[in-house]
Design a protein around this motif. Structure first.
Motif, PDB file in Angstrom:
ATOM      1  N   ASN A   1      69.799 -16.212  24.880  1.00 42.93           N
ATOM      2  CA  ASN A   1      68.613 -15.370  25.183  1.00 42.93           C
ATOM      3  C   ASN A   1      68.847 -14.469  26.389  1.00 42.93           C
ATOM      4  OD1 ASN A   1      67.900 -17.663  23.760  1.00 42.93           O
ATOM      5  ND2 ASN A   1      65.787 -17.586  24.413  1.00 42.93           N
ATOM      6  N   ARG A   2      70.099 -14.328  26.810  1.00 46.85           N
ATOM      7  CA  ARG A   2      70.358 -13.653  28.083  1.00 46.85           C
ATOM      8  C   ARG A   2      69.769 -12.237  28.142  1.00 46.85           C
ATOM      9  NH1 ARG A   2      73.356 -15.042  32.233  1.00 46.85           N
ATOM     10  NH2 ARG A   2      74.183 -16.822  31.118  1.00 46.85           N
ATOM     11  N   LEU A   3      69.837 -11.489  27.014  1.00 50.06           N
ATOM     12  CA  LEU A   3      69.346 -10.103  27.052  1.00 50.06           C
ATOM     13  C   LEU A   3      67.871 -10.043  27.438  1.00 50.06           C
ATOM     14  CD1 LEU A   3      71.210  -8.530  24.002  1.00 50.06           C
ATOM     15  CD2 LEU A   3      71.531  -8.019  26.435  1.00 50.06           C
ATOM     16  N   LYS A   4      67.094 -10.960  26.854  1.00 48.14           N
ATOM     17  CA  LYS A   4      65.659 -10.996  27.165  1.00 48.14           C
ATOM     18  C   LYS A   4      65.453 -11.323  28.642  1.00 48.14           C
ATOM     19  CE  LYS A   4      63.305 -12.125  22.866  1.00 48.14           C
ATOM     20  NZ  LYS A   4      63.130 -13.244  21.945  1.00 48.14           N
ATOM     21  N   VAL A   5      66.256 -12.289  29.143  1.00 52.10           N
ATOM     22  CA  VAL A   5      66.123 -12.683  30.551  1.00 52.10           C
ATOM     23  C   VAL A   5      66.435 -11.486  31.452  1.00 52.10           C
ATOM     24  CG1 VAL A   5      67.053 -14.155  32.388  1.00 52.10           C
ATOM     25  CG2 VAL A   5      66.617 -15.117  30.113  1.00 52.10           C
ATOM     26  N   TRP A   6      67.521 -10.760  31.136  1.00 52.03           N
ATOM     27  CA  TRP A   6      67.896  -9.605  31.960  1.00 52.03           C
ATOM     28  C   TRP A   6      66.783  -8.549  31.962  1.00 52.03           C
ATOM     29  CZ3 TRP A   6      70.613 -12.648  34.134  1.00 52.03           C
ATOM     30  CH2 TRP A   6      71.990 -12.633  34.363  1.00 52.03           C
ATOM     31  N   LYS A   7      66.158  -8.349  30.787  1.00 51.84           N
ATOM     32  CA  LYS A   7      65.069  -7.361  30.725  1.00 51.84           C
ATOM     33  C   LYS A   7      63.941  -7.787  31.670  1.00 51.84           C
ATOM     34  CE  LYS A   7      61.744  -4.866  27.872  1.00 51.84           C
ATOM     35  NZ  LYS A   7      60.836  -4.927  29.026  1.00 51.84           N
TER      36      LYS A   7
ATOM     37  N   ILE B   1      65.700 -11.056  43.546  1.00 49.60           N
ATOM     38  CA  ILE B   1      66.117 -12.114  42.616  1.00 49.60           C
ATOM     39  C   ILE B   1      67.351 -12.857  43.121  1.00 49.60           C
ATOM     40  CG2 ILE B   1      67.201 -12.401  40.324  1.00 49.60           C
ATOM     41  CD1 ILE B   1      65.153  -9.964  39.667  1.00 49.60           C
ATOM     42  N   TYR B   2      67.343 -14.186  42.942  1.00 46.38           N
ATOM     43  CA  TYR B   2      68.537 -14.999  43.205  1.00 46.38           C
ATOM     44  C   TYR B   2      69.186 -15.343  41.867  1.00 46.38           C
ATOM     45  CZ  TYR B   2      66.695 -16.420  47.849  1.00 46.38           C
ATOM     46  OH  TYR B   2      66.236 -16.469  49.127  1.00 46.38           O
ATOM     47  N   ILE B   3      70.525 -15.276  41.795  1.00 45.33           N
ATOM     48  CA  ILE B   3      71.221 -15.842  40.629  1.00 45.33           C
ATOM     49  C   ILE B   3      72.251 -16.822  41.193  1.00 45.33           C
ATOM     50  CG2 ILE B   3      72.643 -15.377  38.602  1.00 45.33           C
ATOM     51  CD1 ILE B   3      71.490 -12.569  38.500  1.00 45.33           C
ATOM     52  N   VAL B   4      72.085 -18.097  40.859  1.00 43.51           N
ATOM     53  CA  VAL B   4      72.919 -19.133  41.481  1.00 43.51           C
ATOM     54  C   VAL B   4      73.894 -19.737  40.483  1.00 43.51           C
ATOM     55  CG1 VAL B   4      72.873 -21.361  42.645  1.00 43.51           C
ATOM     56  CG2 VAL B   4      71.111 -19.699  43.117  1.00 43.51           C
ATOM     57  N   TYR B   5      75.140 -19.892  40.923  1.00 48.86           N
ATOM     58  CA  TYR B   5      76.174 -20.520  40.091  1.00 48.86           C
ATOM     59  C   TYR B   5      76.517 -21.893  40.659  1.00 48.86           C
ATOM     60  CZ  TYR B   5      76.701 -16.151  37.703  1.00 48.86           C
ATOM     61  OH  TYR B   5      76.441 -15.056  36.933  1.00 48.86           O
TER      62      TYR B   5
ATOM     63  N   GLY C   1      79.658  -9.398  35.624  1.00 49.58           N
ATOM     64  CA  GLY C   1      78.694  -9.227  34.529  1.00 49.58           C
ATOM     65  C   GLY C   1      77.386  -8.642  35.041  1.00 49.58           C
ATOM     66  N   VAL C   2      76.897  -9.192  36.148  1.00 49.68           N
ATOM     67  CA  VAL C   2      75.625  -8.733  36.709  1.00 49.68           C
ATOM     68  C   VAL C   2      75.775  -7.275  37.172  1.00 49.68           C
ATOM     69  CG1 VAL C   2      73.937  -9.083  38.567  1.00 49.68           C
ATOM     70  CG2 VAL C   2      74.894 -11.055  37.389  1.00 49.68           C
ATOM     71  N   SER C   3      76.940  -6.971  37.821  1.00 46.26           N
ATOM     72  CA  SER C   3      77.157  -5.594  38.308  1.00 46.26           C
ATOM     73  C   SER C   3      77.159  -4.598  37.149  1.00 46.26           C
ATOM     74  CB  SER C   3      78.486  -5.477  39.052  1.00 46.26           C
ATOM     75  OG  SER C   3      78.579  -6.473  40.026  1.00 46.26           O
ATOM     76  N   ARG C   4      77.733  -5.002  35.999  1.00 45.85           N
ATOM     77  CA  ARG C   4      77.749  -4.112  34.829  1.00 45.85           C
ATOM     78  C   ARG C   4      76.325  -3.863  34.325  1.00 45.85           C
ATOM     79  NH1 ARG C   4      82.147  -6.921  33.058  1.00 45.85           N
ATOM     80  NH2 ARG C   4      80.874  -8.226  31.702  1.00 45.85           N
TER      81      ARG C   4
ATOM     82  N   LYS D   1      67.514  -4.652  51.359  1.00 47.61           N
ATOM     83  CA  LYS D   1      68.464  -3.585  51.015  1.00 47.61           C
ATOM     84  C   LYS D   1      69.140  -3.864  49.675  1.00 47.61           C
ATOM     85  CE  LYS D   1      69.347  -2.132  55.728  1.00 47.61           C
ATOM     86  NZ  LYS D   1      69.916  -2.704  56.940  1.00 47.61           N
ATOM     87  N   THR D   2      69.168  -5.120  49.260  1.00 51.66           N
ATOM     88  CA  THR D   2      69.729  -5.428  47.937  1.00 51.66           C
ATOM     89  C   THR D   2      68.648  -6.099  47.089  1.00 51.66           C
ATOM     90  OG1 THR D   2      70.569  -7.514  48.795  1.00 51.66           O
ATOM     91  CG2 THR D   2      72.119  -5.715  48.749  1.00 51.66           C
ATOM     92  N   ASN D   3      68.750  -5.914  45.760  1.00 50.68           N
ATOM     93  CA  ASN D   3      67.725  -6.485  44.868  1.00 50.68           C
ATOM     94  C   ASN D   3      68.089  -7.871  44.378  1.00 50.68           C
ATOM     95  OD1 ASN D   3      68.649  -3.559  43.812  1.00 50.68           O
ATOM     96  ND2 ASN D   3      66.444  -3.588  44.186  1.00 50.68           N
ATOM     97  N   ILE D   4      69.423  -8.111  44.262  1.00 52.04           N
ATOM     98  CA  ILE D   4      69.863  -9.369  43.646  1.00 52.04           C
ATOM     99  C   ILE D   4      70.849 -10.056  44.576  1.00 52.04           C
ATOM    100  CG2 ILE D   4      71.099 -10.396  41.679  1.00 52.04           C
ATOM    101  CD1 ILE D   4      70.194  -8.058  39.981  1.00 52.04           C
TER     102      ILE D   4
END
Length: 700
Positions: free
Chosen positions: A465-471, A483-487, A507-510, A542-545
């Protein structure tokens, strides 16, 4: 001399070599240690199962039936297996042999009644048993063995050196022969009667040689109660002694600092939970005893303001306070938060960490000693011998489980009369565990969030479902949110983690390209100054993610960050997921936590995801976590040794723990020194246990 003190090698059938192995592998030095080696489980040979009753739970069962045919099933590389069809009047299953096939083939009798015994597993709809023990029904009836067979803890080395379960069983029989089952009763008669506990002799005999399920249950209950009862007696006695012996400094008045702050500078009304906790703390501080209190509250429940108000009480009574946090980031945050809250008050606050400059240190040391500094916030740096207070009245420790016990005691020695101690934690500890680990601390809980906080919405999404999440993320960023994205970070394979993180970052940068979107990255390989700079950029908007490993789990406060995406969420433990989720939801906006996982999930992972989606309550989450992981892991490394319980289990036996605590409190209220005649046996046992390596080596 007590026979149970005899060194283990003197037991018939043990000798020096086996004695040495038992010492090294299982910590068995003398007879009493062997006596307290309780079976992990029992093989129940009292019951015969039918094929239609079998369950896929990996347990060992015995079944009566017969073999109706045998065949060899070829496998790759010419290695076949032998498969027999076994039936009773309810259905059929398969018996399988990978070795010794020729012998089995020749000795198996078709259509003859056997009793088979072994572990059952399920493939598709069919149950099978590999390498079963088989006895003809006639022979089985003739041989009488103990119906419940104990299985003792063991190690690979013991098994390799021939100390099998059978051998341990023999040793145990020998032990009971030599000691004639004469074990000292330890629990007062009136308690045995009231709780219908079986005597100690009977309990020990039936835990090693149970005649039936019922007797085994009674024996286990009795021994578990005894173990937990003595731990609670020790904890509560310690608490009583401390309250008698260690006089605290009574904070007699509630003065101007406290009342001025309460009436004029509170940024928002206190919740009822905060008021209740403050009252509990004020009662402690006003009494003559030294306070030792654990304050538990979920992330964002408002512990900091409670801490500050306690420090103001100390100031009102002419005392200094300190607050110790495990990391510089956290110490800085406390410093900023508390300075902001107190900026209208005439009060001096300083921070001391590893990176404080020498010139600044000198000023702090002087101000502490001449009493002009009221509150000192810092990291381990506070513990250095150079740090001397004029009169430290209150020490607050944040995230206690990250500090060892020695470090706590250093704070005690910073004053002639030990300061009052408040321990704060956002890691909810289930009540049962808290009662055992911190039985000597009084516990306060802040169990409601400040008004205006919206509960975080948590969802579980699969990678597909990643596309929906990214939207969804793009929509949130369009509203001005961050937004935080944690690995996950798995120590064993830093290279792989780094790769995961970098792949993720690319991936996120793209998908979120410049100049429309700006991304920060934080990971363990960066220098502290670089991390700090990236954090600042994110913090300043200054940054969104922010793409990060788990380094952000503690204490980072960014009210504008409203979405937390946790990648490979199945690789995190529950308490870690809960801590990470607490990084968002700091502002007034609705916040979200999105758990991303692959489709392949183990049962435990499913339970973890469902629990996170279902509840925001840290205590409920910690109870589930305790069930899944057991108590050792929850406490972190320093304290996993705390309760080397021999038979009780904090998760499964929490009702027994509560019962034991209740009776321990009742007994000590009635006869604290245990001097009454009916407590004479108890007193002897209590002194005996207290002499051994006790809990106090582990707890504060």
């Amino acid at each position: 001399m007590n026979l149970l003190e005899t060194p283990i090698e003197y037991l018939k059938g043990v000798g020096p070599q086996r004695g040495d192995l038992l010492r090294k592998e299982l910590g068995i030095f003398k007879y009493s240690d062997l006596l307290n080696l309780y079976p992990n489980r029992y093989i129940d040979r009292t019951r015969y199962y039918k094929v239609n009753e079998l369950q896929n739970n990996n347990s060992e069962v015995q079944i009566v039936g017969k073999v109706i045919n045998i065949k060899t099933v070829e496998q790759a590389k010419g290695r076949g297996r032998l498969v027999a069809t076994f039936v009773d009047d309810t259905g059929q299953m398969e018996l399988v042999w990978f070795q010794g096939q020729k012998w089995v083939r020749e000795s198996l009798k078709i259509n003859t009644v056997y009793v088979i015994f072994g572990k059952v597993s399920q493939f598709g709809a069919t149950f099978n048993m590999a390498h079963p023990e088989m006895e003809l029904l006639e022979e089985h009836k003739a041989s009488l063995r103990s119906a419940m067979q104990p299985v003792y803890p063991s190690t690979e080395k013991l098994a390799n050196r021939g100390i099998t379960n059978k051998v341990v069983n023999k040793m145990m029989q020998q032990l009971f022969l030599e000691t004639q089952n004469l074990f000292q009763e330890t629990i007062p008669n009136y308690l045995l009667e009231e709780l219908k506990l079986i005597p100690k002799n009977e309990a020990l005999f039936n835990v090693h040689f149970p005649k039936s399920q019922d007797l085994l249950a009674k024996a286990q209950f009795r021994l578990k109660f005894e173990e937990l009862f003595f731990i609670q007696l020790q904890l509560i006695t310690k608490n009583l002694i401390r309250k008698h012996k260690i006089k605290g400094m009574p904070f007699e008045k509630v003065g101007n600092y406290f009342t001025d702050f309460y009436n004029n500078h509170l940024p928002f009304d206190l919740t009822n939970a905060q008021k209740r906790v403050l009252k509990e703390i004020r009662n402690d501080l006003g009494s003559n005893a030294q306070m030792n209190r654990l304050l538990q509250g979920d992330v964002g429940s408002g512990k900091t303001i409670v801490a500050l108000m306690c420090m103001l009480l100390a100031k009102d009574n002419g005392f200094q306070s300190c607050l110790m946090a495990p990391t510089e980031i956290l110490a800085n945050q406390h410093f900023i938060g508390i300075s902001e809250l107190a900026n209208e008050l005439d009060i001096t606050i300083k921070i001391l960490t590893g990176s404080t400059k020498t010139s600044e240190r000198k000023i702090i040391h002087e101000a502490l000693e001449n009493g002009s500094l009221d509150i000192l916030i810092g990291t381990h740096a506070l513990l250095e011998d150079k740090v001397k207070f004029q009169n430290l009245g209150l020490a607050i420790i944040d995230e206690q489980h990250r500090f060892g016990v020695e470090q706590r005691s250093k704070l005690w020695k910073k004053n002639v009369i030990p300061p009052h101690v408040l321990v704060m934690t956002a890691t909810p500890i289930p009540r049962t565990l808290a009662m055992s680990l911190y039985g000597d601390l009084d516990i306060s809980v802040i169990d409601e969030l400040p008004p205006g906080r919206k509960p975080i919405q948590t969802v579980h999404r699969f990678d597909s479902n990643r596309l929906k999440v990214w939207k969804f993320l793009k929509d949130e960023i369009a509203k001005g949110r961050q937004i935080y994205i944690v690995y996950p970070l798995i120590q064993e394979s830093e290279k792989m983690d780094y790769k995961d993180l970098m792949d993720g970052y690319e991936g996120v940068s793209r998908d979120f390209p410049l100049p429309q979107y700006a991304i920060s990255i934080v990971h363990g390989k960066m220098k502290p100054a670089e991390k700090e700079a990236e954090m600042q950029r994110f913090s300043a908007g200054k940054t969104n993610i922010m793409v990060a490993t788990t380094v952000i789990e503690v204490g980072v406060n960014i009210p504008n960050a409203s979405v937390m995406v946790i990648e490979s969420a199945e690789r995190f433990g529950l308490s870690q997921l809960h801590q990470l989720r607490g990084r968002v939801g700091r502002g007034a906006e609705q916040s979200y936590c999105i758990l991303m996982t692959s489709h392949k999930l183990s049962n435990d992972s499913k339970i973890r995801m469902d629990t996170m989606v279902r509840t925001n309550d840290g205590f409920e989450i910690s109870e589930v976590d305790l069930k899944l992981r057991g108590p050792g892991d929850l406490m972190g490394k320093q304290q996993s040794g705390v309760l080397n319980l021999q038979i009780a289990d904090l998760v499964r036996d929490k009702d027994i723990l509560q019962l034991a605590r209740h009776h321990a409190i009742k007994l000590l209220k009635d006869d604290a020194p245990m001097e009454k005649p009916e407590h004479s046996k108890l007193r002897v046992a209590f002194i005996e246990i207290s002499k051994k390596k006790t809990i106090w080596n582990y707890i504060s």
